[in-house]
Design a protein around this motif. Structure first.
Motif, mmCIF file in Angstrom:
data_model
loop_
_atom_site.group_PDB
_atom_site.id
_atom_site.type_symbol
_atom_site.label_atom_id
_atom_site.label_comp_id
_atom_site.label_asym_id
_atom_site.label_seq_id
_atom_site.Cartn_x
_atom_site.Cartn_y
_atom_site.Cartn_z
ATOM 1 N N LEU A 1 0.830 -1.210 0.000
ATOM 2 C CA LEU A 1 0.000 0.000 0.000
ATOM 3 C C LEU A 1 0.861 1.256 0.000
ATOM 4 C CD1 LEU A 1 -2.646 1.603 0.335
ATOM 5 C CD2 LEU A 1 -2.570 1.032 2.757
ATOM 6 N N VAL A 2 1.834 1.302 0.868
ATOM 7 C CA VAL A 2 2.703 2.480 0.990
ATOM 8 C C VAL A 2 3.556 2.655 -0.267
ATOM 9 C CG1 VAL A 2 4.685 3.411 2.264
ATOM 10 C CG2 VAL A 2 2.722 2.495 3.513
ATOM 11 N N SER A 3 4.123 1.578 -0.763
ATOM 12 C CA SER A 3 4.993 1.696 -1.942
ATOM 13 C C SER A 3 4.197 2.045 -3.200
ATOM 14 C CB SER A 3 5.806 0.419 -2.148
ATOM 15 O OG SER A 3 4.970 -0.670 -2.471
ATOM 16 N N SER A 4 2.942 1.651 -3.256
ATOM 17 C CA SER A 4 2.106 1.940 -4.427
ATOM 18 C C SER A 4 1.536 3.353 -4.435
ATOM 19 C CB SER A 4 0.934 0.955 -4.492
ATOM 20 O OG SER A 4 1.393 -0.348 -4.632
ATOM 21 N N THR A 5 1.461 3.970 -3.267
ATOM 22 C CA THR A 5 0.756 5.257 -3.168
ATOM 23 C C THR A 5 1.559 6.377 -2.507
ATOM 24 O OG1 THR A 5 -0.199 4.723 -1.010
ATOM 25 C CG2 THR A 5 -1.476 4.079 -2.985
#
Length: 153
Positions: free
Chosen positions: A38-42
């Motif tokens: 989630l963090v790496s994608s957004t």
């Protein structure tokens, strides 16, 4: 319920392993993996709304994040100003908006609490997870979609 799952707690018990460390309950590795995705994608930053903030200071939470090598940047915690989680999130969003001089903010709420615990305008940002499995793949995909959709607006 989001990061500390009943599934993982049960597994730890069956293995005879500790369920906690000096910071409290241990987080499910699958949920940690999904948070990383989630963090790496957004490029999302994390604001804690959980009851953890009622017994751990922000500094303790940051130390836990670092020692456990958890993904993402722990930006803040919501204020304890109400027994209603939605009101606390609303207060934090108001502060954030004033602080950054930005009327539009992009957020998702991931919680094991139900809709009744949040304000009407927050429901389109809410992903309710099952405390048995927490932040699973489906919830992660939905959270990424909400964040990316809000970016386009």
């Amino acid at each position: 319920g989001v990061m500390d799952t009943m599934r993982y707690d049960n597994w730890l018990i069956r293995q005879g392993l500790p369920e906690s460390d000096k910071y409290g309950v241990l987080f499910d590795p699958l949920c940690i993996h999904n948070l990383e995705l989630l963090v790496s994608s957004t490029s999302a930053e994390i604001v804690i709304t959980s009851s953890w903030k009622d017994w751990m200071t922000y500094e303790m939470l940051v130390a836990m994040w670092k020692e456990r090598n958890l993904p993402g940047f722990l930006l803040d915690v919501t204020p304890t100003c109400s027994n209603h989680r939605g009101d606390e999130i609303e207060k934090w969003l108001e502060y954030y908006s004033e602080y950054t001089k930005n009327e539009k903010y992009n957020y998702v709420i991931i919680d094991d609490l139900g809709e009744i615990d949040f304000n009407e305008e927050q429901l389109s940002h809410l992903i309710q997870v099952d405390p048995y499995c927490g932040l699973d793949e489906d919830a992660t995909v939905k959270a990424i979609e909400i964040l990316k959709d809000n970016i386009k607006r």
